[in-house]
Design an enzyme around this catalytic site. Structure first.
Site, PDB file in Angstrom:
ATOM      1  N   ASP A  57      43.385  28.824  27.770  1.00  0.00           N
ATOM      2  CA  ASP A  57      44.108  29.778  28.607  1.00  0.00           C
ATOM      3  C   ASP A  57      43.361  31.099  28.477  1.00  0.00           C
ATOM      4  OD1 ASP A  57      45.773  31.687  29.697  1.00  0.00           O
ATOM      5  OD2 ASP A  57      47.556  31.099  28.582  1.00  0.00           O
ATOM      6  N   SER A 136      35.154  38.064  44.690  1.00  0.00           N
ATOM      7  CA  SER A 136      35.571  37.566  46.003  1.00  0.00           C
ATOM      8  C   SER A 136      34.976  38.509  47.022  1.00  0.00           C
ATOM      9  CB  SER A 136      37.099  37.599  46.107  1.00  0.00           C
ATOM     10  OG  SER A 136      37.540  37.413  47.440  1.00  0.00           O
ATOM     11  N   TYR A 149      45.650  41.007  44.727  1.00  0.00           N
ATOM     12  CA  TYR A 149      44.458  40.186  44.553  1.00  0.00           C
ATOM     13  C   TYR A 149      43.192  41.018  44.758  1.00  0.00           C
ATOM     14  CZ  TYR A 149      40.951  36.570  45.386  1.00  0.00           C
ATOM     15  OH  TYR A 149      39.814  35.798  45.336  1.00  0.00           O
ATOM     16  N   LYS A 153      40.140  42.157  42.082  1.00  0.00           N
ATOM     17  CA  LYS A 153      38.729  41.851  42.306  1.00  0.00           C
ATOM     18  C   LYS A 153      37.885  43.118  42.431  1.00  0.00           C
ATOM     19  CE  LYS A 153      39.221  37.379  42.184  1.00  0.00           C
ATOM     20  NZ  LYS A 153      38.664  36.606  41.052  1.00  0.00           N
TER      21      LYS A 153
END
Length: 282
Positions: A57, A136, A149, A153
Site C-alpha cells: 500500500d 497525466s 485529480y 498531478k
C-alpha cells in the site's frame, strides 16, 4: 540493450501492467507492487524468475521504505523506478468532500513521493538511475470536474521537475510520464466519483461524465505502445524530463500551455509593475 532491474508500483492492471510487460519483453527484471495475493501470483506468472511481485500500500510510508530496501537486496540494484500507483477522482470542486481530496493527494502525490524517496539514496550512492512517475496530461492542463485529480498531478509535476534539477549532478534522470486517454480501466475501477448534489453544475458536468463513461473501452491510447515508449526512454542517454503520451494529450497540453503563454503576454506590463525600482533578480 543492457538488462536493467525495474521497480514499478501498481502493476496489477492498466498502464502499470503495460510498463511491466514491456520491460519484461525487453529482457529486463521487474519488481512490481500489487494489493493482493491473487494479483501477486498473476504478475509473477507473466515471467517466472524475472517478474517479482510485492504486496504494498503506497500510502504506508514505512512499508514503502521496507519494500524498496528489500527489493534492492533480493532482486538487485535498481536501475529504473516508476511510481505509477494512483487513481482518478471525478467531481466538481464544490461537490468533492475534503476527505476525498486528501485521499487523492495521499495516494497520487505522497505515495509517489514515498516511492521515489525510498529509491533515491541507493541510486545516488551508485551515481546512476532513472526515477519516473506517472502524472497525466491532467498534470499540465485541467478540465472541469477533475479539480482534485488535476491538482494532485500538477503537484507531482512540480516535485519531479525540481527533483530532476537536484539529482542531475549524480548522473541520474527524472521523467514525468504524462499519458492522455488510454484503453485501460482508469475510468472504471480506478475512478472514484464524488456524489452529485448541486444541480447548478448539471449543464456543464453531466455531458462530461457521460462522454467519459461512453469512451470506456474505445480510448485512443494503446497501453502496449505506451509501455514500449517508457522502456525506450529508459535506454537512452538523455531521456526527457517530460514524456507526453498520446496525440490527444499532445493537443490538449499544447492548447493549455498556449493559453498560459497568452495570459503572460497580455498582462506582462502589470506583472512588471509590481517590482521595486531596484532589486535583486533571481
Amino acid at each position: 540493450m543492457q538488462k536493467q532491474k525495474w521497480l514499478i508500483t501498481g502493476v496489477s492492471a492498466g498502464l502499470g501492467r503495460a510498463f511491466a510487460q514491456a520491460a519484461l519483453a525487453a529482457g529486463h527484471t521487474v519488481a512490481g507492487t500489487v494489493r493482493s495475493e491473487e494479483d501477486l501470483r498473476a504478475f509473477e506468472g507473466l515471467q517466472p524468475g524475472r517478474a517479482h511481485g510485492r504486496i504494498l500500500d503506497v500510502t504506508d510510508d514505512d512499508a514503502v521504505s521496507r519494500v524498496v530496501a528489500e527489493v534492492e537486496q533480493s532482486v538487485g540494484p535498481l536501475d529504473v523506478v516508476v511510481a505509477n500507483a494512483g487513481y482518478g477522482l471525478e467531481g466538481t470542486f464544490e461537490e468533492t468532500p475534503l476527505a476525498e481530496v486528501r485521499r487523492q493527494f495521499e495516494v497520487n502525490v505522497f505515495g509517489a513521493v514515498a516511492t521515489l524517496q525510498a529509491a533515491l539514496p541507493h541510486m545516488r550512492r551508485r551515481r546512476r538511475g532513472h526515477l519516473m512517475a506517472v502524472t497525466s496530461m491532467g498534470g499540465l492542463m485541467a478540465v472541469p470536474g477533475m479539480s482534485a485529480y488535476c491538482g494532485s498531478k500538477f503537484a507531482l509535476e512540480g516535485i519531479l521537475e525540481a527533483l530532476g534539477k537536484e539529482v542531475t549532478q549524480f548522473g541520474m534522470h527524472v521523467t514525468a510520464i504524462e499519458p492522455g486517454s488510454f484503453r485501460t480501466d482508469w475510468a472504471g475501477r480506478s475512478m472514484t466519483r464524488a456524489a452529485r448534489s448541486i444541480d447548478d453544475y448539471d449543464e456543464l458536468f453531466n455531458p462530461i461524465r457521460e462522454t467519459r463513461q461512453k469512451a470506456r473501452g474505445n480510448q485512443l491510447g494503446n497501453p502496449a505502445k505506451a509501455g514500449e515508449a517508457v522502456v525506450h526512454i529508459a535506454s537512452v542517454d538523455r531521456p526527457p524530463a517530460h514524456l507526453v503520451l498520446g496525440s490527444d494529450a499532445l493537443r490538449l497540453v499544447t492548447a493549455a500551455r498556449a493559453a498560459v503563454d497568452e495570459d503572460i503576454r497580455a498582462w506582462e506590463a502589470l506583472s512588471r509593475s509590481t517590482d521595486f525600482a531596484e532589486g535583486a533578480q533571481l
